[in-house]
Write a protein that holds these residues in place. Structure first.
Motif, PDB file in Angstrom:
ATOM      1  N   PRO A  42       0.837  -1.198   0.000  1.00 40.36           N
ATOM      2  CA  PRO A  42       0.000   0.000   0.000  1.00 40.36           C
ATOM      3  C   PRO A  42       0.879   1.257   0.000  1.00 40.36           C
ATOM      4  N   PRO A  43       0.674   2.187  -0.934  1.00 38.77           N
ATOM      5  CA  PRO A  43       1.499   3.405  -0.955  1.00 38.77           C
ATOM      6  C   PRO A  43       1.471   4.151   0.374  1.00 38.77           C
ATOM      7  N   ALA A  44       0.318   4.181   1.055  1.00 41.80           N
ATOM      8  CA  ALA A  44       0.227   4.898   2.328  1.00 41.80           C
ATOM      9  C   ALA A  44       1.153   4.287   3.378  1.00 41.80           C
ATOM     10  N   MET A  45       1.352   2.961   3.316  1.00 42.90           N
ATOM     11  CA  MET A  45       2.242   2.303   4.269  1.00 42.90           C
ATOM     12  C   MET A  45       3.695   2.712   4.002  1.00 42.90           C
ATOM     13  N   VAL A  46       4.110   2.674   2.744  1.00 46.90           N
ATOM     14  CA  VAL A  46       5.495   3.027   2.405  1.00 46.90           C
ATOM     15  C   VAL A  46       5.764   4.493   2.765  1.00 46.90           C
ATOM     16  N   ARG A  47       4.794   5.345   2.459  1.00 48.34           N
ATOM     17  CA  ARG A  47       4.936   6.775   2.772  1.00 48.34           C
ATOM     18  C   ARG A  47       4.960   6.992   4.293  1.00 48.34           C
ATOM     19  N   GLY A  48       4.112   6.257   5.026  1.00 50.32           N
ATOM     20  CA  GLY A  48       4.019   6.421   6.475  1.00 50.32           C
ATOM     21  C   GLY A  48       5.320   6.090   7.184  1.00 50.32           C
ATOM     22  N   TRP A  49       5.946   4.983   6.809  1.00 47.45           N
ATOM     23  CA  TRP A  49       7.220   4.615   7.436  1.00 47.45           C
ATOM     24  C   TRP A  49       8.297   5.657   7.139  1.00 47.45           C
ATOM     25  N   GLN A  50       8.280   6.188   5.920  1.00 43.28           N
ATOM     26  CA  GLN A  50       9.292   7.166   5.543  1.00 43.28           C
ATOM     27  C   GLN A  50       9.068   8.491   6.287  1.00 43.28           C
ATOM     28  N   GLU A  51       7.810   8.959   6.304  1.00 42.22           N
ATOM     29  CA  GLU A  51       7.547  10.280   6.875  1.00 42.22           C
ATOM     30  C   GLU A  51       7.530  10.266   8.401  1.00 42.22           C
ATOM     31  N   LYS A  52       6.989   9.215   9.006  1.00 39.70           N
ATOM     32  CA  LYS A  52       6.858   9.201  10.472  1.00 39.70           C
ATOM     33  C   LYS A  52       8.105   8.683  11.169  1.00 39.70           C
ATOM     34  N   ASP A 102      17.141   4.377  -5.413  1.00 37.20           N
ATOM     35  CA  ASP A 102      16.796   4.523  -6.830  1.00 37.20           C
ATOM     36  C   ASP A 102      15.437   5.192  -7.022  1.00 37.20           C
ATOM     37  N   VAL A 103      14.522   4.923  -6.095  1.00 41.57           N
ATOM     38  CA  VAL A 103      13.154   5.460  -6.220  1.00 41.57           C
ATOM     39  C   VAL A 103      12.770   6.106  -4.886  1.00 41.57           C
ATOM     40  N   PRO A 104      13.165   7.379  -4.685  1.00 42.90           N
ATOM     41  CA  PRO A 104      12.895   8.027  -3.402  1.00 42.90           C
ATOM     42  C   PRO A 104      11.406   8.251  -3.141  1.00 42.90           C
ATOM     43  N   ASP A 105      10.615   8.395  -4.195  1.00 41.80           N
ATOM     44  CA  ASP A 105       9.183   8.675  -4.027  1.00 41.80           C
ATOM     45  C   ASP A 105       8.469   7.415  -3.510  1.00 41.80           C
ATOM     46  N   GLU A 141       5.356   6.651  -3.175  1.00 35.45           N
ATOM     47  CA  GLU A 141       4.204   6.216  -3.992  1.00 35.45           C
ATOM     48  C   GLU A 141       4.684   5.335  -5.146  1.00 35.45           C
ATOM     49  N   GLN A 142       5.723   5.819  -5.841  1.00 38.35           N
ATOM     50  CA  GLN A 142       6.253   5.033  -6.964  1.00 38.35           C
ATOM     51  C   GLN A 142       6.865   3.726  -6.472  1.00 38.35           C
ATOM     52  N   ARG A 143       7.551   3.791  -5.330  1.00 39.84           N
ATOM     53  CA  ARG A 143       8.231   2.598  -4.828  1.00 39.84           C
ATOM     54  C   ARG A 143       7.238   1.512  -4.449  1.00 39.84           C
ATOM     55  N   ALA A 144       6.079   1.906  -3.941  1.00 46.82           N
ATOM     56  CA  ALA A 144       5.057   0.925  -3.563  1.00 46.82           C
ATOM     57  C   ALA A 144       4.423   0.278  -4.784  1.00 46.82           C
ATOM     58  N   ARG A 145       4.287   1.035  -5.858  1.00 47.94           N
ATOM     59  CA  ARG A 145       3.497   0.568  -7.010  1.00 47.94           C
ATOM     60  C   ARG A 145       4.335  -0.131  -8.078  1.00 47.94           C
ATOM     61  N   TYR A 146       5.622   0.221  -8.158  1.00 52.83           N
ATOM     62  CA  TYR A 146       6.396  -0.171  -9.341  1.00 52.83           C
ATOM     63  C   TYR A 146       7.650  -0.974  -8.996  1.00 52.83           C
ATOM     64  N   PHE A 147       8.076  -1.748 -10.012  1.00 52.56           N
ATOM     65  CA  PHE A 147       9.350  -2.467  -9.948  1.00 52.56           C
ATOM     66  C   PHE A 147      10.222  -2.012 -11.118  1.00 52.56           C
ATOM     67  N   PRO A 148      11.541  -2.186 -11.006  1.00 52.82           N
ATOM     68  CA  PRO A 148      12.412  -1.756 -12.100  1.00 52.82           C
ATOM     69  C   PRO A 148      12.189  -2.571 -13.368  1.00 52.82           C
ATOM     70  N   ARG A 149      12.181  -1.876 -14.483  1.00 55.27           N
ATOM     71  CA  ARG A 149      12.187  -2.570 -15.773  1.00 55.27           C
ATOM     72  C   ARG A 149      13.615  -2.470 -16.302  1.00 55.27           C
ATOM     73  N   TYR A 150      14.417  -3.463 -15.967  1.00 55.30           N
ATOM     74  CA  TYR A 150      15.839  -3.426 -16.299  1.00 55.30           C
ATOM     75  C   TYR A 150      16.030  -3.367 -17.817  1.00 55.30           C
ATOM     76  N   GLY A 151      17.029  -2.610 -18.225  1.00 56.58           N
ATOM     77  CA  GLY A 151      17.408  -2.590 -19.633  1.00 56.58           C
ATOM     78  C   GLY A 151      16.814  -1.471 -20.452  1.00 56.58           C
ATOM     79  N   VAL A 152      16.033  -0.560 -19.843  1.00 54.77           N
ATOM     80  CA  VAL A 152      15.488   0.572 -20.602  1.00 54.77           C
ATOM     81  C   VAL A 152      16.635   1.540 -20.913  1.00 54.77           C
TER      82      VAL A 152
END
Length: 563
Positions: A328-338, A361-364, A366-377
């Protein structure tokens, strides 16, 4: 199946010439750690070990661990265990489990670890498939005796010669895991005569796929030591880190998430078992853990109950890892902010997928919760060295064409030095690889983010229930439940749970005139001696199951009804 030279000569040449595979072995890595810091603390038992096994918790330095490893290797060797033998290993997360892995690897034996919760049903099935020649366990695990369970089914395992166990109260014929003097000389002589090849099999783990029978996943020194860089690089581990390990060391999460990174960098490994929240929080504070992993539901629950965290000193924690379900993006954001703690998003499998989105690599969040790296772009850099080794693509299941447009779902396929060589008994199974040598993961993703740099998880094509990080194959339960006389049809699905992520629900169409209860079905499964974590915790009765035009049960519909 032989356990030597598992990867083809072509693969070995490709990855060694690229510098992605080397001549390292598990035992070589361990010896290097011992030599580098013999007097430093290496491994710590669970705080509640006395309740678990009846023995007090211990703390060993690297030198002390090496002495125990050599002693256990000698016990195994003196009872006929050697290079290429498959040793079934069923133990909780303790110092002794670490010792057991390393002792087997010192002799060149193959470890096949089984979850502590497995019972006679699973032990017999997997022991036959892997051809266990030896079995190492404990005399007591809570209110059970795993050594008595294996002795009770020994006749059903024709290859099994010797049962070894830690503990006092051992049945007749079981060899106690107690070393005798003179061990080092004998073990070193054997190791020198039987040098390990990095292409030898070191583990056979078990995957719960869509089939009712689990598949064996053999892995070598080569691919384990390549993939463990992913879990060293993402949390930026060094010898100063204290790793708190709550995942059973039986598959990718426990072995590659914690055990191998610890072996690679030489920090402290703090064991935890079974999962107990007060003990877990106490270990973070008392052991000054810098890194741990936890299911997303647990991390969300802790944020929602600040009184639990307020009573815990989290000051040592640098970073957390989480996975096995979307974050959940709110969980990832909560640990970072609190709390100022970044959460790494993991997507992994026993076969060798390792997609990790880390805070560097992904400080945001929201993005870190939702996405994984697409290696090779082109033009997109990731800091993990694995990103330069692994090739990923998405393939449209219907057309077989590669997906290159954002927002179009496709099966994730992956290729590289982290991938396993193929399933145990693979000649009798469908190949997991496509015609270009990519692993067909069965997981559906789509391209996302600016310049297509990310992958977004869409669906689990492999129909698993993941309960507290443990994979449960619905097909296995469906096979067993369909034998109950009150069951006409059954479909097993997961439903959400705030702590464990998912729990198991059996959706049953009763036989004519029957009215099965949850207690009936659970009792039926217990009689089959299956692991208790697989037992359904909910029963839904239906007049029919939803099906598509070709008769396939629509499990997604069932899951949505149970939300």
């Amino acid at each position: 199946m032989g356990h030597r030279g598992l990867h083809s000569a072509e693969r070995v040449a490709e990855y060694t010439s690229a510098g992605q595979w080397g001549d390292e072995t598990m035992d070589g890595l361990f010896r290097a750690r011992v030599a580098a810091a013999p007097g430093r603390l290496a491994v710590v038992d669970p705080a509640n070990k006395a309740d678990l096994t009846g023995t007090p918790p211990r703390r060993l330095t690297w030198r002390e661990l090496d002495e125990e490893v050599t002693g256990l290797a000698d016990v195994l060797l003196s009872h006929g265990v050697g290079a290429g033998d498959v040793v079934g290993l069923q133990m909780p997360n303790t110092v002794e489990l670490v010792t057991a892995y390393l002792a087997c690897w010192r002799l060149g034996a193959v470890v096949s670890p089984l979850p502590a919760q497995y019972r006679e049903h699973e032990v017999t099935e997997l022991g036959r498939l892997a051809g266990f020649t030896a079995y190492l366990t404990v005399d007591r695990l809570g209110d059970r005796s795993p050594v008595r369970e294996i002795c009770g089914v020994k006749d059903a395992l024709p290859a099994l010669r010797t049962v070894f166990a830690y503990g006092e109260d051992l049945p007749e014929g079981v060899v106690a895991a107690v070393p005798v003097p003179g061990a080092r000389e004998r073990v070193e002589a054997y190791a020198a005569e039987h040098p390990a090849d990095p292409n030898d099999c070191v583990t056979i783990c078990w995957t719960s796929g869509t089939e009712s029978t689990p598949k064996g996943v053999p892995r070598t020194h080569y691919d384990w030591l390549a993939i463990c860089w992913a879990t060293v690089d993402a949390p930026r581990l060094t010898a100063d880190d204290v790793l708190l390990n709550p995942f059973p060391m039986v598959n990718m999460a426990g072995i590659n998430g914690m055990f191998l990174p610890w072996l690679r960098v030489g920090g402290v490994l703090v064991q935890h078992h079974p999962f107990d929240l007060p003990t877990f929080l106490r270990q973070i504070a008392e052991e000054k853990a810098t890194y741990t992993v936890a299911p997303p539901a647990l991390l969300s629950m802790l944020l929602a109950r600040p009184e639990l965290l307020a009573a815990t000193d989290l000051g040592s924690l640098r970073v957390l890892g989480s996975g096995s379900a979307p974050l959940p993006p709110a969980m990832v954001r909560g640990w970072q902010e609190k709390h100022g703690i970044g959460v790494i998003n993991f997507f992994g499998s026993n076969e060798g997928i390792a997609l990790l989105t880390d805070p560097h690599d992904v400080p945001d969040p929201e993005q870190r919760a939702r996405y994984f790296p697409r290696y090779g772009v082109p033009g997109v850099e990731w800091t993990s060295r694995v990103s330069k080794w692994v090739s990923v693509r998405l393939v449209d299941d219907a057309t077989g064409k590669e997906v290159t447009e954002p927002g179009v779902p496709g099966e994730l396929r992956i290729k590289g030095p982290t991938i396993f060589p193929g399933y145990l008994g693979g000649a009798n199974l469908a190949s997991p690889f496509d015609e270009d040598g990519y692993l067909r993961t069965g997981d559906v993703f789509e391209i996302a983010g600016e310049d297509g740099r990310f992958l977004r998880y869409v669906d689990r094509a492999k129909d698993l229930v993941i309960r507290g990080g443990m994979n449960i194959a619905p097909a296995e339960l469906e096979d067993l439940l369909s034998a109950h006389p009150a069951v006409a049809e059954v479909s097993v699905v997961g439903y959400p749970d705030e702590i464990l992520g998912e729990r198991v629900c059996a959706v049953v169409v009763p036989a004519e005139g029957a009215a099965p209860t949850l207690e009936d079905l659970v009792s039926h499964l217990r009689d089959r001696r299956i692991a208790s974590f697989k037992l359904p915790e909910r029963l839904e009765l239906r007049s029919s199951l939803p099906r598509n035009p070709i008769g396939k049960v629509l499990k997604r519909d069932l899951r949505e009804e149970l939300m």
